[in-house]
Design an enzyme around this catalytic site. Structure first.
Site, short mmCIF file in Angstrom:
data_model
loop_
_atom_site.label_atom_id
_atom_site.label_comp_id
_atom_site.label_asym_id
_atom_site.label_seq_id
_atom_site.Cartn_x
_atom_site.Cartn_y
_atom_site.Cartn_z
N SER A 37 0.80 -1.23 0.00
CA SER A 37 0.00 0.00 0.00
C SER A 37 0.83 1.27 0.00
O SER A 37 0.35 2.33 -0.41
CB SER A 37 -0.94 0.01 1.22
OG SER A 37 -0.21 -0.12 2.43
N ASP A 324 -3.98 7.82 8.05
CA ASP A 324 -4.91 6.95 8.76
C ASP A 324 -4.12 6.22 9.84
O ASP A 324 -3.02 6.65 10.18
CB ASP A 324 -5.66 6.01 7.80
CG ASP A 324 -4.72 5.09 7.00
OD1 ASP A 324 -3.57 4.90 7.43
OD2 ASP A 324 -5.14 4.58 5.94
N HIS A 327 -0.97 4.48 7.52
CA HIS A 327 -0.22 5.06 6.41
C HIS A 327 0.11 6.53 6.64
O HIS A 327 -0.74 7.29 7.08
CB HIS A 327 -1.03 4.94 5.12
CG HIS A 327 -1.43 3.55 4.79
ND1 HIS A 327 -2.67 3.04 5.12
CD2 HIS A 327 -0.74 2.55 4.19
CE1 HIS A 327 -2.75 1.78 4.72
NE2 HIS A 327 -1.59 1.46 4.15
#
Length: 349
Positions: A37, A324, A327
């Site tokens: 990610s 978040d 991340h």
């Protein structure tokens, strides 16, 4: 005589002015990215997985405020590295069905949020494994050959910067499902050996300039602090950080050995120390908040838990290290990329 001196002075000034301008990248034709990610720019959007972020408030600081599938408020390292190399401001996701052949020339990311070096990680998360990303890479090179010729494809293989970023999901999640088979140390070593195997396979496919990111201090992300850091203290999950450091301790010398063995350049890129220092000393880097994410309450919110209906999302994401609960923000990524590329880029050219 005076006229000659004046002309000479003007020439010297022009030379000095041109020397002061940053040189455009002419040796690295494209950026090719594999991983999770951290580098995903939208490959998960059409997958049957819960790990998606193509909805607000993700992307609130992205150009146009678009939620593109990047796990951040704005751009991610794949974009920022591409910009640093003078290639493009954003890097496309390979699974974007609207891509045209010419969109592939400056580079591509195969990264898929939630994946890892352990094949079980991608299976659990229902995302694209790093090994399947190699299959897509073969398709990519075939497409380049078809539309732009063998010489162009060979130039991309010989001179592009190939970046590999993984391990966080393996360490933070999959290990728990594997703990009956591995100790923390043996699992970290298994992952490092898998990373080296991946680099070997990528090199066999023609890649010559490969940079592999270390594990990050994943025990310090807000989610780990909330679940394992104590109700009141919310400290870093030190056992998890120790696993990350063990992974790095195994990976670094192995990649150095590979660099000596294979033709080209194989780089171990240490991101652990930079991010850890940012988290421990946020004000040193111009941040205010290091233990919570900007989105939602900042403690657990991620993916669908971070949504446009949540009333607590911050307005000043640039003052947060984390977007978040897992991340970083675009600004935090920018600090990391600026620090790393200044150190490692000279080794690629």
């Amino acid at each position: 005589m005076k006229l000659r001196i004046l002309c000479l002075a003007l020439v010297l000034l022009a030379v000095e002015a041109n020397a002061a301008k940053p040189a455009k990248n002419t040796t690295i034709p494209s950026l090719i990215v594999f991983g999770d990610s951290i580098m995903d720019t939208g490959n998960n959007n059409n997958l049957p997985t819960m790990l998606k972020c193509n909805f607000p408030p993700y992307g609130k600081d992205y150009p146009g405020g678009l939620a593109t599938g990047r796990f951040s408020d704005g751009r991610v390292p794949s974009d920022l590295i591409a910009e640093k190399l003078g290639l493009a401001k954003t890097l496309p996701a390979y699974m974007n069905k609207n891509l045209k052949p010419e969109d592939l020339l400056k580079g591509i990311t195969f990264a898929s949020g939630g994946t890892g070096y352990d094949p079980l990680t991608a299976k659990i998360m229902k995302v694209i494994s790093v090994w399947d990303q190699l299959t897509y890479f073969k398709q990519y090179i075939a497409t380049i050959k078809k539309h732009f010729g063998e010489e162009k494809a060979q130039n991309i293989l010989d001179n592009s910067f190939f970046v590999v970023v993984s391990s966080s999901n393996d360490l933070a999640h999959t290990y728990l499902a594997q703990s009956f088979s591995y100790s923390r140390t043996s699992y970290a070593n298994f992952l490092a050996d898998s990373a080296v195997k991946f680099v070997r396979e990528l090199h066999k496919l023609g890649a010559k300039k490969i940079g592999v990111f270390s594990a990050v201090p994943v025990g310090c992300v807000p989610l780990q602090r909330t679940v394992f850091g104590g109700i009141f203290t919310r400290g870093c999950n030190q056992p998890l950080n120790n696993m990350a450091k063990q992974f790095n301790a195994r990976l670094s010398p192995a990649l150095d050995a590979l660099d000596k063995e294979l033709d080209g350049v194989i780089l171990y890129i240490d991101v652990y120390d930079t991010l850890y220092d940012m988290i421990q000393h946020p004000k040193k880097y111009g941040f205010e908040v290091a233990d919570r994410g900007c989105c939602g309450t900042g403690a657990l919110s991620i993916s669908y838990m971070c949504n446009s209906l949540h009333p607590f999302t911050c307005s000043n994401s640039s003052s947060y290290i984390f977007w978040d609960s897992y991340h970083p923000t675009e600004r935090a990524y920018q600090v990391i990329v600026d620090s790393l590329l200044e150190k490692y880029l000279s080794k690629l050219v």
